[in-house]
Motif scaffolding. Structure first.
Motif, PDB file in Angstrom:
ATOM      1  N   ASP A   1       0.830  -1.203   0.000  1.00 49.90           N
ATOM      2  CA  ASP A   1       0.000   0.000   0.000  1.00 49.90           C
ATOM      3  C   ASP A   1       0.868   1.258   0.000  1.00 49.90           C
ATOM      4  OD1 ASP A   1      -2.524   1.427   0.190  1.00 49.90           O
ATOM      5  OD2 ASP A   1      -1.960   1.854   2.273  1.00 49.90           O
ATOM      6  N   LEU A   2       1.925   1.227   0.785  1.00 51.08           N
ATOM      7  CA  LEU A   2       2.845   2.363   0.837  1.00 51.08           C
ATOM      8  C   LEU A   2       3.524   2.570  -0.515  1.00 51.08           C
ATOM      9  CD1 LEU A   2       3.896   4.465   2.854  1.00 51.08           C
ATOM     10  CD2 LEU A   2       5.717   2.866   3.442  1.00 51.08           C
ATOM     11  N   ASP A   3       3.950   1.482  -1.141  1.00 48.87           N
ATOM     12  CA  ASP A   3       4.563   1.572  -2.476  1.00 48.87           C
ATOM     13  C   ASP A   3       3.577   2.162  -3.489  1.00 48.87           C
ATOM     14  OD1 ASP A   3       6.970   0.506  -1.613  1.00 48.87           O
ATOM     15  OD2 ASP A   3       6.479  -1.542  -2.247  1.00 48.87           O
ATOM     16  N   TYR A   4       2.325   1.762  -3.383  1.00 48.76           N
ATOM     17  CA  TYR A   4       1.305   2.282  -4.283  1.00 48.76           C
ATOM     18  C   TYR A   4       1.129   3.794  -4.081  1.00 48.76           C
ATOM     19  CZ  TYR A   4      -3.178   3.138  -6.516  1.00 48.76           C
ATOM     20  OH  TYR A   4      -4.176   3.657  -7.290  1.00 48.76           O
ATOM     21  N   GLN A   5       1.078   4.209  -2.813  1.00 51.08           N
ATOM     22  CA  GLN A   5       0.940   5.642  -2.527  1.00 51.08           C
ATOM     23  C   GLN A   5       2.091   6.444  -3.140  1.00 51.08           C
ATOM     24  OE1 GLN A   5       0.406   6.419   1.674  1.00 51.08           O
ATOM     25  NE2 GLN A   5      -1.161   4.828   1.849  1.00 51.08           N
ATOM     26  N   LEU A   6       3.289   5.886  -3.083  1.00 50.18           N
ATOM     27  CA  LEU A   6       4.443   6.563  -3.677  1.00 50.18           C
ATOM     28  C   LEU A   6       4.316   6.591  -5.194  1.00 50.18           C
ATOM     29  CD1 LEU A   6       7.255   7.871  -3.309  1.00 50.18           C
ATOM     30  CD2 LEU A   6       8.218   5.562  -3.509  1.00 50.18           C
ATOM     31  N   SER A   7       3.871   5.482  -5.775  1.00 49.26           N
ATOM     32  CA  SER A   7       3.799   5.394  -7.236  1.00 49.26           C
ATOM     33  C   SER A   7       2.788   6.370  -7.837  1.00 49.26           C
ATOM     34  CB  SER A   7       3.478   3.971  -7.690  1.00 49.26           C
ATOM     35  OG  SER A   7       2.144   3.643  -7.397  1.00 49.26           O
ATOM     36  N   ILE A   8       1.736   6.668  -7.110  1.00 50.32           N
ATOM     37  CA  ILE A   8       0.751   7.622  -7.627  1.00 50.32           C
ATOM     38  C   ILE A   8       1.011   9.031  -7.069  1.00 50.32           C
ATOM     39  CG2 ILE A   8      -1.025   5.877  -8.013  1.00 50.32           C
ATOM     40  CD1 ILE A   8      -2.428   6.944  -5.451  1.00 50.32           C
ATOM     41  N   GLU A   9       2.158   9.183  -6.458  1.00 51.73           N
ATOM     42  CA  GLU A   9       2.623  10.466  -5.918  1.00 51.73           C
ATOM     43  C   GLU A   9       1.671  11.059  -4.882  1.00 51.73           C
ATOM     44  OE1 GLU A   9       3.548  12.922  -9.303  1.00 51.73           O
ATOM     45  OE2 GLU A   9       5.204  11.620  -9.888  1.00 51.73           O
ATOM     46  N   GLN A  10       1.067  10.156  -4.119  1.00 43.13           N
ATOM     47  CA  GLN A  10       0.204  10.581  -3.024  1.00 43.13           C
ATOM     48  C   GLN A  10       1.047  11.021  -1.826  1.00 43.13           C
ATOM     49  OE1 GLN A  10      -2.609   7.563  -1.875  1.00 43.13           O
ATOM     50  NE2 GLN A  10      -3.732   8.905  -0.487  1.00 43.13           N
ATOM     51  N   ILE A  11       2.268  10.427  -1.727  1.00 42.87           N
ATOM     52  CA  ILE A  11       3.209  10.822  -0.683  1.00 42.87           C
ATOM     53  C   ILE A  11       4.560  11.119  -1.335  1.00 42.87           C
ATOM     54  CG2 ILE A  11       2.092   9.533   1.183  1.00 42.87           C
ATOM     55  CD1 ILE A  11       4.190   7.337   0.812  1.00 42.87           C
ATOM     56  N   SER A  12       5.368  11.898  -0.645  1.00 43.34           N
ATOM     57  CA  SER A  12       6.696  12.251  -1.156  1.00 43.34           C
ATOM     58  C   SER A  12       7.701  11.150  -0.819  1.00 43.34           C
ATOM     59  CB  SER A  12       7.159  13.568  -0.542  1.00 43.34           C
ATOM     60  OG  SER A  12       7.397  13.394   0.857  1.00 43.34           O
ATOM     61  N   GLU A  13       8.875  11.232  -1.442  1.00 39.56           N
ATOM     62  CA  GLU A  13       9.959  10.275  -1.158  1.00 39.56           C
ATOM     63  C   GLU A  13      10.333  10.331   0.326  1.00 39.56           C
ATOM     64  OE1 GLU A  13      11.898   8.184  -3.100  1.00 39.56           O
ATOM     65  OE2 GLU A  13      10.895   8.570  -4.987  1.00 39.56           O
ATOM     66  N   LYS A  14      10.358  11.533   0.869  1.00 36.74           N
ATOM     67  CA  LYS A  14      10.717  11.715   2.277  1.00 36.74           C
ATOM     68  C   LYS A  14       9.674  11.048   3.178  1.00 36.74           C
ATOM     69  CE  LYS A  14      11.838  15.332   5.602  1.00 36.74           C
ATOM     70  NZ  LYS A  14      11.941  16.779   5.839  1.00 36.74           N
ATOM     71  N   ASP A  15       8.391  11.269   2.902  1.00 35.78           N
ATOM     72  CA  ASP A  15       7.326  10.642   3.682  1.00 35.78           C
ATOM     73  C   ASP A  15       7.358   9.122   3.539  1.00 35.78           C
ATOM     74  OD1 ASP A  15       6.367  13.028   4.693  1.00 35.78           O
ATOM     75  OD2 ASP A  15       4.814  13.241   3.150  1.00 35.78           O
ATOM     76  N   TYR A  16       7.651   8.689   2.318  1.00 32.15           N
ATOM     77  CA  TYR A  16       7.741   7.253   2.053  1.00 32.15           C
ATOM     78  C   TYR A  16       8.824   6.620   2.930  1.00 32.15           C
ATOM     79  CZ  TYR A  16       8.755   2.869  -0.357  1.00 32.15           C
ATOM     80  OH  TYR A  16       8.984   1.540  -0.640  1.00 32.15           O
ATOM     81  N   ALA A  17      10.009   7.232   2.944  1.00 29.32           N
ATOM     82  CA  ALA A  17      11.125   6.696   3.734  1.00 29.32           C
ATOM     83  C   ALA A  17      10.768   6.663   5.221  1.00 29.32           C
ATOM     84  CB  ALA A  17      12.380   7.524   3.498  1.00 29.32           C
ATOM     85  N   TYR A  18      10.134   7.719   5.696  1.00 25.87           N
ATOM     86  CA  TYR A  18       9.747   7.788   7.111  1.00 25.87           C
ATOM     87  C   TYR A  18       8.715   6.706   7.447  1.00 25.87           C
ATOM     88  CZ  TYR A  18       7.599   9.477  11.402  1.00 25.87           C
ATOM     89  OH  TYR A  18       7.087   9.555  12.672  1.00 25.87           O
TER      90      TYR A  18
END
Length: 141
Positions: A113-130
Motif C-alpha cells: 500500500d505504501l509503495d502504491y501511494q508513492l507510485s501515484i505520488e500521493q506521498i513524497s519520497e521523504k514521507d515514504y522513507a519515514y
C-alpha cells in the motif's frame, strides 16, 4: 531387572522419537513481547496442551506431534512426566509461528500500500522513507 530394562527401552524410545519443539530463548522473548503488544495469535492454548499431556499422548497430539503422541500413548503412564511439557511447548510454538506468518502478511500488505501511494505520488519520497521505517519498527519481531 525386567523393570530396569523396560525403563531403559522406554527412555530410549522417547529420546529417539524427539519432543515437541519448544521455542529458544530469543523466540520466547519475542513471544512474550507479541503477547504484551496484543498481536499474538492464540491458535492453541499452552495450558490446555499441558493438561492434555496427563492423558495418554494427549499433549503431543494437541501440539500436532502425532509420532510423539503415539510413543507417549504406548509409554503411558510414564509419559506423564514429559508429555505435559511437550503439549505446552508445542502449543506455544504453534502460536509463535502462526503469529510470525500473520505479521509477515500484514507487513507485506502495508508495504504494498505504501509503495502504491508513492507510485501515484500521493506521498513524497521523504514521507515514504519515514513511513517505511515506521513499518519496519512496527513489525520488528
Amino acid at each position: 531387572m525386567k523393570l530396569l530394562r523396560t525403563c531403559v527401552v522406554a527412555g530410549s524410545i522417547s529420546l529417539l522419537a524427539g519432543c515437541a519443539t519448544g521455542l529458544n530463548s530469543i523466540q520466547k522473548q519475542e513471544y512474550a513481547q507479541m503477547e504484551a503488544d496484543g498481536v499474538l495469535v492464540k491458535e492453541k492454548n499452552p495450558t490446555t496442551g499441558a493438561v492434555l499431556g496427563l492423558l495418554p499422548g494427549g499433549g503431543s497430539f494437541y501440539a500436532g506431534e502425532v509420532g510423539l503422541g503415539v510413543v507417549n500413548l504406548l509409554l503411558w503412564p510414564a509419559s506423564i512426566l514429559w508429555d505435559p511439557v511437550s503439549g505446552y511447548d508445542g502449543a506455544q510454538s504453534d502460536n509463535y509461528y502462526v503469529t510470525k506468518s500473520q505479521l509477515k502478511k500484514q507487513k507485506a500488505a502495508e508495504l504494498s500500500d505504501l509503495d502504491y501511494q508513492l507510485s501515484i505520488e500521493q506521498i513524497s519520497e521523504k514521507d515514504y522513507a519515514y513511513k517505511k521505517r515506521k513499518l519496519e519498527e512496527k513489525y520488528s519481531y
